[in-house]
Design a protein around this motif. Structure first.
Motif, PDB file in Angstrom:
ATOM      1  N   ILE A 112       5.070   2.384  -2.618  1.00  0.00           N
ATOM      2  CA  ILE A 112       4.420   1.242  -1.966  1.00  0.00           C
ATOM      3  C   ILE A 112       2.969   1.607  -1.714  1.00  0.00           C
ATOM      4  N   GLY A 113       2.073   0.884  -2.346  1.00  0.00           N
ATOM      5  CA  GLY A 113       0.645   1.122  -2.206  1.00  0.00           C
ATOM      6  C   GLY A 113      -0.101  -0.190  -2.154  1.00  0.00           C
ATOM      7  N   PRO A 114      -1.427  -0.131  -2.221  1.00  0.00           N
ATOM      8  CA  PRO A 114      -2.205  -1.372  -2.099  1.00  0.00           C
ATOM      9  C   PRO A 114      -2.118  -2.282  -3.310  1.00  0.00           C
ATOM     10  N   LYS A 115      -1.700  -1.752  -4.492  1.00  0.00           N
ATOM     11  CA  LYS A 115      -1.724  -2.565  -5.703  1.00  0.00           C
ATOM     12  C   LYS A 115      -0.663  -2.069  -6.674  1.00  0.00           C
ATOM     13  N   ASP A 116       0.014  -3.007  -7.326  1.00  0.00           N
ATOM     14  CA  ASP A 116       0.935  -2.683  -8.401  1.00  0.00           C
ATOM     15  C   ASP A 116       0.142  -2.751  -9.705  1.00  0.00           C
ATOM     16  N   GLU A 117      -0.198  -1.594 -10.265  1.00  0.00           N
ATOM     17  CA  GLU A 117      -1.055  -1.569 -11.451  1.00  0.00           C
ATOM     18  C   GLU A 117      -0.360  -2.140 -12.677  1.00  0.00           C
ATOM     19  N   VAL A 118       0.955  -2.023 -12.749  1.00  0.00           N
ATOM     20  CA  VAL A 118       1.684  -2.549 -13.905  1.00  0.00           C
ATOM     21  C   VAL A 118       1.820  -4.064 -13.808  1.00  0.00           C
ATOM     22  N   ASN A 119       1.968  -4.570 -12.591  1.00  0.00           N
ATOM     23  CA  ASN A 119       2.107  -6.018 -12.363  1.00  0.00           C
ATOM     24  C   ASN A 119       1.089  -6.459 -11.311  1.00  0.00           C
ATOM     25  N   PRO A 120      -0.199  -6.460 -11.674  1.00  0.00           N
ATOM     26  CA  PRO A 120      -1.244  -6.702 -10.672  1.00  0.00           C
ATOM     27  C   PRO A 120      -1.232  -8.097 -10.067  1.00  0.00           C
ATOM     28  N   ASP A 121      -0.514  -9.044 -10.695  1.00  0.00           N
ATOM     29  CA  ASP A 121      -0.427 -10.393 -10.143  1.00  0.00           C
ATOM     30  C   ASP A 121       0.619 -10.507  -9.041  1.00  0.00           C
ATOM     31  N   TYR A 122       1.312  -9.400  -8.768  1.00  0.00           N
ATOM     32  CA  TYR A 122       2.395  -9.412  -7.786  1.00  0.00           C
ATOM     33  C   TYR A 122       2.118  -8.348  -6.725  1.00  0.00           C
ATOM     34  N   PRO A 123       1.427  -8.709  -5.656  1.00  0.00           N
ATOM     35  CA  PRO A 123       1.052  -7.714  -4.639  1.00  0.00           C
ATOM     36  C   PRO A 123       2.271  -7.047  -4.012  1.00  0.00           C
ATOM     37  N   HIS A 124       2.110  -5.761  -3.724  1.00  0.00           N
ATOM     38  CA  HIS A 124       3.182  -5.033  -3.042  1.00  0.00           C
ATOM     39  C   HIS A 124       3.420  -5.614  -1.650  1.00  0.00           C
ATOM     40  N   LEU A 125       4.685  -5.729  -1.290  1.00  0.00           N
ATOM     41  CA  LEU A 125       5.025  -5.945   0.107  1.00  0.00           C
ATOM     42  C   LEU A 125       4.795  -4.632   0.840  1.00  0.00           C
ATOM     43  N   GLN A 126       4.058  -4.661   1.936  1.00  0.00           N
ATOM     44  CA  GLN A 126       3.748  -3.434   2.654  1.00  0.00           C
ATOM     45  C   GLN A 126       4.881  -3.078   3.618  1.00  0.00           C
ATOM     46  N   GLU A 127       4.778  -1.886   4.152  1.00  0.00           N
ATOM     47  CA  GLU A 127       5.869  -1.305   4.930  1.00  0.00           C
ATOM     48  C   GLU A 127       6.350  -2.214   6.052  1.00  0.00           C
ATOM     49  N   GLN A 128       5.435  -2.755   6.844  1.00  0.00           N
ATOM     50  CA  GLN A 128       5.856  -3.554   7.985  1.00  0.00           C
ATOM     51  C   GLN A 128       6.568  -4.832   7.548  1.00  0.00           C
ATOM     52  N   ALA A 129       6.060  -5.459   6.495  1.00  0.00           N
ATOM     53  CA  ALA A 129       6.707  -6.673   5.989  1.00  0.00           C
ATOM     54  C   ALA A 129       8.119  -6.374   5.498  1.00  0.00           C
ATOM     55  N   LEU A 130       8.289  -5.228   4.855  1.00  0.00           N
ATOM     56  CA  LEU A 130       9.623  -4.845   4.386  1.00  0.00           C
ATOM     57  C   LEU A 130      10.562  -4.576   5.558  1.00  0.00           C
ATOM     58  N   ARG A 131      10.054  -3.923   6.599  1.00  0.00           N
ATOM     59  CA  ARG A 131      10.894  -3.662   7.771  1.00  0.00           C
ATOM     60  C   ARG A 131      11.373  -4.967   8.396  1.00  0.00           C
ATOM     61  N   GLU A 132      10.505  -5.971   8.417  1.00  0.00           N
ATOM     62  CA  GLU A 132      10.871  -7.248   9.036  1.00  0.00           C
ATOM     63  C   GLU A 132      11.958  -7.966   8.242  1.00  0.00           C
ATOM     64  N   ILE A 133      12.055  -7.658   6.946  1.00  0.00           N
ATOM     65  CA  ILE A 133      13.133  -8.211   6.132  1.00  0.00           C
ATOM     66  C   ILE A 133      14.414  -7.409   6.314  1.00  0.00           C
ATOM     67  N   LEU A 134      14.281  -6.091   6.331  1.00  0.00           N
ATOM     68  CA  LEU A 134      15.442  -5.200   6.283  1.00  0.00           C
ATOM     69  C   LEU A 134      16.125  -5.016   7.628  1.00  0.00           C
ATOM     70  N   GLN A 135      15.349  -4.858   8.685  1.00  0.00           N
ATOM     71  CA  GLN A 135      15.943  -4.504   9.971  1.00  0.00           C
ATOM     72  C   GLN A 135      16.928  -5.539  10.503  1.00  0.00           C
ATOM     73  N   PRO A 136      16.623  -6.844  10.430  1.00  0.00           N
ATOM     74  CA  PRO A 136      17.614  -7.812  10.928  1.00  0.00           C
ATOM     75  C   PRO A 136      18.946  -7.746  10.186  1.00  0.00           C
ATOM     76  N   ALA A 137      18.914  -7.229   8.955  1.00  0.00           N
ATOM     77  CA  ALA A 137      20.152  -7.102   8.179  1.00  0.00           C
ATOM     78  C   ALA A 137      20.808  -5.740   8.373  1.00  0.00           C
TER      79      ALA A 137
END
Length: 346
Positions: free
Chosen positions: A267-292
């Motif tokens: 997880i970094g600032p940019k997906d070089e292979v798929n630059p049109d699809y920004p990485h979800l950053q750590e906090q955003a991922l936690r907000e998806i994962l933790q409730p589950a």
């Protein structure tokens, strides 16, 4: 306890350095490449500046991701040396390098092992039919050549990541065949850390080199079924990785995890292979994962079971990260770094 039996999801705090976007392959779906000679190579001075800024950002992995220079080219040796020197530079500055630079010779892999804690190469798909379609202008995408890389990595005891690209013209049976081939090689060498299941996602690299055809995107809603089957085929000590930025629907991301995916990659600032699809950053991922009920935890680019495969210098660096004792200094490394010192002093 095996990570497959816990509610843990891992990711690697990573930054991608691209020595060059030029590539002698012309895969019809690629969002990454530029024409040979039209992509300036990253200098060591520029890389030094980038890495200095990252030292206070809790980045561990430096992914050295490169387009491929033709093995027959007079520029191949310089290209390889640049990759080696970038890895060595990252080590001197306290990071842990992981290289994915396409097809390499046995000697090149053997040398890069000295400055990488792990390496990778996507198999994509092994079906020969793709040589006549999406890979018809991609000499290094021959299935036998890519399988050879996995075997060499095993012979050299290089912790390795590979994977499938889904939705490039393969059949479902082709996917199972590719996964079975990975499983068979791993059961001989026991060196594969992760298998990435990456859905093809069309894009346009800012107009640099548009993809050459209009393959539809792989339907991410099909991904949980593929993951579940992959989990049946692959040995339990191989982790299944998915790129969360390519699975945009939160419900389907969670479905992928429930099906058996346990890692979200670098997880970094940019997906070089798929630059049109920004990485979800750590906090955003936690907000998806933790409730589950899932806990997101960082990992190193080498899994603990492979630490003893590393050379003394690499092992020291990994131990410091594992123990939380990272001091970003350069006096512990003993590596050959080409023209590295002049670049650092600039």
């Amino acid at each position: 306890m095996s990570i497959h039996n816990t509610r843990l999801i891992t990711y690697s705090p990573a930054y991608t350095i691209v020595p060059t976007y030029e590539c002698f392959n012309r895969c019809t779906y690629c969002n990454f490449r530029t024409e040979p000679g039209k992509s300036p190579w990253m200098t060591l001075a520029a890389a030094t500046s980038i890495l200095q800024q990252l030292q206070s950002n809790n980045v561990c992995e430096i992914l050295v991701l490169s387009g491929e220079v033709d093995p027959r080219s007079s520029r191949r040796e310089d290209w390889f040396q640049r990759i080696y020197d970038l890895c060595a530079l990252a080590l001197t500055m306290g990071f842990l390098p992981h290289t994915n630079a396409g097809i390499l010779s046995f000697a090149e892999m053997q040398k890069l092992k000295k400055v990488n804690v792990s390496m990778g190469l996507m198999l994509e798909q092994l079906t020969p039919a793709l040589i006549n379609t999406v890979h018809r202008h991609a000499p290094s995408k021959l299935p036998a050549v890519r399988l050879q890389q996995l075997e060499w990595a095993g012979e050299l005891q290089i912790p390795f990541t590979t994977g499938l690209l889904l939705g490039i013209g393969e059949t479902v049976d082709d996917c199972w065949e590719t996964l079975t081939a990975i499983s068979n090689i791993h059961q001989h060498y026991h060196h594969i850390q992760e298998v990435i299941l990456q859905p093809h996602s069309p894009g346009n690299r800012g107009g640099v080199t548009p993809p050459l055809n209009d393959l539809p995107p792989f339907d991410p809603h099909q991904l949980p079924e593929v993951i579940a089957k992959a989990r049946e085929i692959l040995p339990p000590d191989i982790t299944i990785q998915i790129p969360p930025n390519l699975v945009k629907d939160e419900r389907w991301l969670l479905a992928c995890i429930e099906a058996g995916a346990r890692d979200l990659g670098g997880i970094g600032p940019k997906d070089e292979v798929n630059p049109d699809y920004p990485h979800l950053q750590e906090q955003a991922l936690r907000e998806i994962l933790q409730p589950a009920g899932w806990e997101l935890v960082p990992r190193l680019p080498v899994y603990p079971q492979f630490d003893d495969w590393l050379s003394g210098e690499l092992k020291v660096g990994v131990k410091r990260w594992r123990n939380g004792e990272v001091n970003l200094v350069s006096d512990i490394w003993d590596v050959e770094v080409g023209d590295l010192n002049p670049a650092i002093s600039n």
